[in-house]
Write a protein that holds these residues in place. Sequence first.
Motif, PDB file in Angstrom:
ATOM      1  N   ARG A  76      40.211  10.955  52.843  1.00 15.49           N
ATOM      2  CA  ARG A  76      39.183  11.432  51.900  1.00 15.49           C
ATOM      3  C   ARG A  76      37.821  12.831  52.888  1.00 15.49           C
ATOM      4  N   PHE A  77      38.406  13.381  52.376  1.00 14.44           N
ATOM      5  CA  PHE A  77      37.361  14.775  53.845  1.00 14.44           C
ATOM      6  C   PHE A  77      36.312  14.590  52.794  1.00 14.44           C
ATOM      7  N   LEU A  78      35.169  14.485  53.586  1.00 13.66           N
ATOM      8  CA  LEU A  78      33.899  14.848  53.349  1.00 13.66           C
ATOM      9  C   LEU A  78      32.805  16.207  52.587  1.00 13.66           C
ATOM     10  N   PRO A  79      31.869  16.105  52.224  1.00 11.60           N
ATOM     11  CA  PRO A  79      31.709  18.183  52.065  1.00 11.60           C
ATOM     12  C   PRO A  79      31.041  18.572  52.818  1.00 11.60           C
ATOM     13  N   LEU A  80      31.085  19.479  53.413  1.00 13.37           N
ATOM     14  CA  LEU A  80      30.597  19.906  54.748  1.00 13.37           C
ATOM     15  C   LEU A  80      29.062  19.405  54.287  1.00 13.37           C
ATOM     16  N   TYR A  81      28.570  19.023  55.626  1.00 15.17           N
ATOM     17  CA  TYR A  81      27.468  18.829  55.435  1.00 15.17           C
ATOM     18  C   TYR A  81      25.753  19.869  55.169  1.00 15.17           C
ATOM     19  N   SER A  82      24.867  19.290  54.701  1.00 16.86           N
ATOM     20  CA  SER A  82      23.783  20.260  53.705  1.00 16.86           C
ATOM     21  C   SER A  82      22.819  18.825  53.566  1.00 16.86           C
ATOM     22  N   PRO A  83      21.644  19.189  54.025  1.00 16.83           N
ATOM     23  CA  PRO A  83      20.603  18.475  53.205  1.00 16.83           C
ATOM     24  C   PRO A  83      20.353  18.322  51.616  1.00 16.83           C
ATOM     25  N   ASP A  84      20.821  19.527  50.740  1.00 16.16           N
ATOM     26  CA  ASP A  84      20.850  19.535  49.480  1.00 16.16           C
ATOM     27  C   ASP A  84      21.671  18.708  48.851  1.00 16.16           C
ATOM     28  N   LEU A  85      22.996  18.723  50.291  1.00 19.33           N
ATOM     29  CA  LEU A  85      23.931  18.153  49.569  1.00 19.33           C
ATOM     30  C   LEU A  85      24.183  16.265  50.227  1.00 19.33           C
ATOM     31  N   ASN A  86      23.607  15.972  51.062  1.00 21.29           N
ATOM     32  CA  ASN A  86      22.592  14.479  51.427  1.00 21.29           C
ATOM     33  C   ASN A  86      22.654  13.337  50.559  1.00 21.29           C
ATOM     34  N   PRO A  87      23.321  12.395  50.201  1.00 24.07           N
ATOM     35  CA  PRO A  87      22.285  11.571  49.177  1.00 24.07           C
ATOM     36  C   PRO A  87      21.416  10.681  50.120  1.00 24.07           C
ATOM     37  N   ILE A  88      21.215  10.834  51.230  1.00 22.37           N
ATOM     38  CA  ILE A  88      19.646  10.298  52.399  1.00 22.37           C
ATOM     39  C   ILE A  88      18.866  10.859  52.334  1.00 22.37           C
ATOM     40  N   GLU A  89      18.919  12.497  51.928  1.00 20.28           N
ATOM     41  CA  GLU A  89      18.021  13.184  51.519  1.00 20.28           C
ATOM     42  C   GLU A  89      17.293  13.255  50.539  1.00 20.28           C
ATOM     43  N   MET A  90      17.936  13.104  49.424  1.00 18.46           N
ATOM     44  CA  MET A  90      17.353  13.647  48.292  1.00 18.46           C
ATOM     45  C   MET A  90      17.072  11.849  47.745  1.00 18.46           C
ATOM     46  N   ALA A  91      16.714  10.942  48.306  1.00 21.18           N
ATOM     47  CA  ALA A  91      16.810   9.496  48.282  1.00 21.18           C
ATOM     48  C   ALA A  91      15.312   9.583  48.617  1.00 21.18           C
ATOM     49  N   PHE A  92      15.519   9.814  49.920  1.00 19.28           N
ATOM     50  CA  PHE A  92      13.924  10.536  50.842  1.00 19.28           C
ATOM     51  C   PHE A  92      13.107  10.905  50.155  1.00 19.28           C
ATOM     52  N   ILE A 120      11.763   1.685  42.674  1.00 16.89           N
ATOM     53  CA  ILE A 120      12.050   3.322  42.081  1.00 16.89           C
ATOM     54  C   ILE A 120      13.618   3.911  41.519  1.00 16.89           C
ATOM     55  N   TYR A 121      14.080   3.044  42.689  1.00 16.71           N
ATOM     56  CA  TYR A 121      16.121   3.476  42.161  1.00 16.71           C
ATOM     57  C   TYR A 121      16.826   2.526  41.334  1.00 16.71           C
ATOM     58  N   THR A 122      17.124   3.609  40.280  1.00 16.88           N
ATOM     59  CA  THR A 122      18.286   2.602  39.560  1.00 16.88           C
ATOM     60  C   THR A 122      19.558   2.707  39.814  1.00 16.88           C
ATOM     61  N   PRO A 123      20.169   2.103  39.574  1.00 18.74           N
ATOM     62  CA  PRO A 123      21.623   1.707  39.968  1.00 18.74           C
ATOM     63  C   PRO A 123      22.784   3.385  39.401  1.00 18.74           C
ATOM     64  N   ASN A 124      22.192   3.672  38.576  1.00 17.40           N
ATOM     65  CA  ASN A 124      22.511   5.406  37.703  1.00 17.40           C
ATOM     66  C   ASN A 124      22.861   6.386  38.962  1.00 17.40           C
ATOM     67  N   GLU A 125      21.027   6.200  39.031  1.00 21.03           N
ATOM     68  CA  GLU A 125      20.164   7.376  39.931  1.00 21.03           C
ATOM     69  C   GLU A 125      21.165   7.722  40.889  1.00 21.03           C
TER      70      GLU A 125
END
Length: 138
Positions: A76-92, A120-125
């Motif tokens: 599986r190929f990951l999407p190109l890096y972007s801070p907007d597309l990084n799950p950890i950035e959104m959570a932080f 503060i983080y739900t599983p769905n979130e």
Amino acid sequence: MARALSNDLRRRVVAAVMEGGMSRRGAAKRFGIAPSTAVKWVDAWRRSGSYRPGQQGGDRRPRRIEVRAAAVAKLRFLPLYSPDLNPIEMAFSKFKAFLKRRAARTVTQLEEAIAQAIDIYTPNERQNYFAAAGYNRK
């Protein structure tokens, strides 16, 4: 890695065996090569009709990995890096906003705020963070 012996020498050794009636050991001695080399060249000539050397060097590892991966798992190929597309950035981002609202001024208050931030983080979130970043669950 040593260079392959010349095609002319290969042709002469094969011709001496195939057309001249020499033994492979005799041809090897005549042309100053190892008997095992003459055996390999003549066998290759009989199998493929060519006396040219095979490709030398190169990276064989990717081929092995691809064969093993096809048998074991899907790549599986990951999407190109972007801070907007990084799950950890959104959570932080949410985590930092929570800490700012808490306005912890001591180490003890900060530790308590961090412990409460886990909830503060739900599983769905969490799944939505990955989906928004382009990671699918297929």
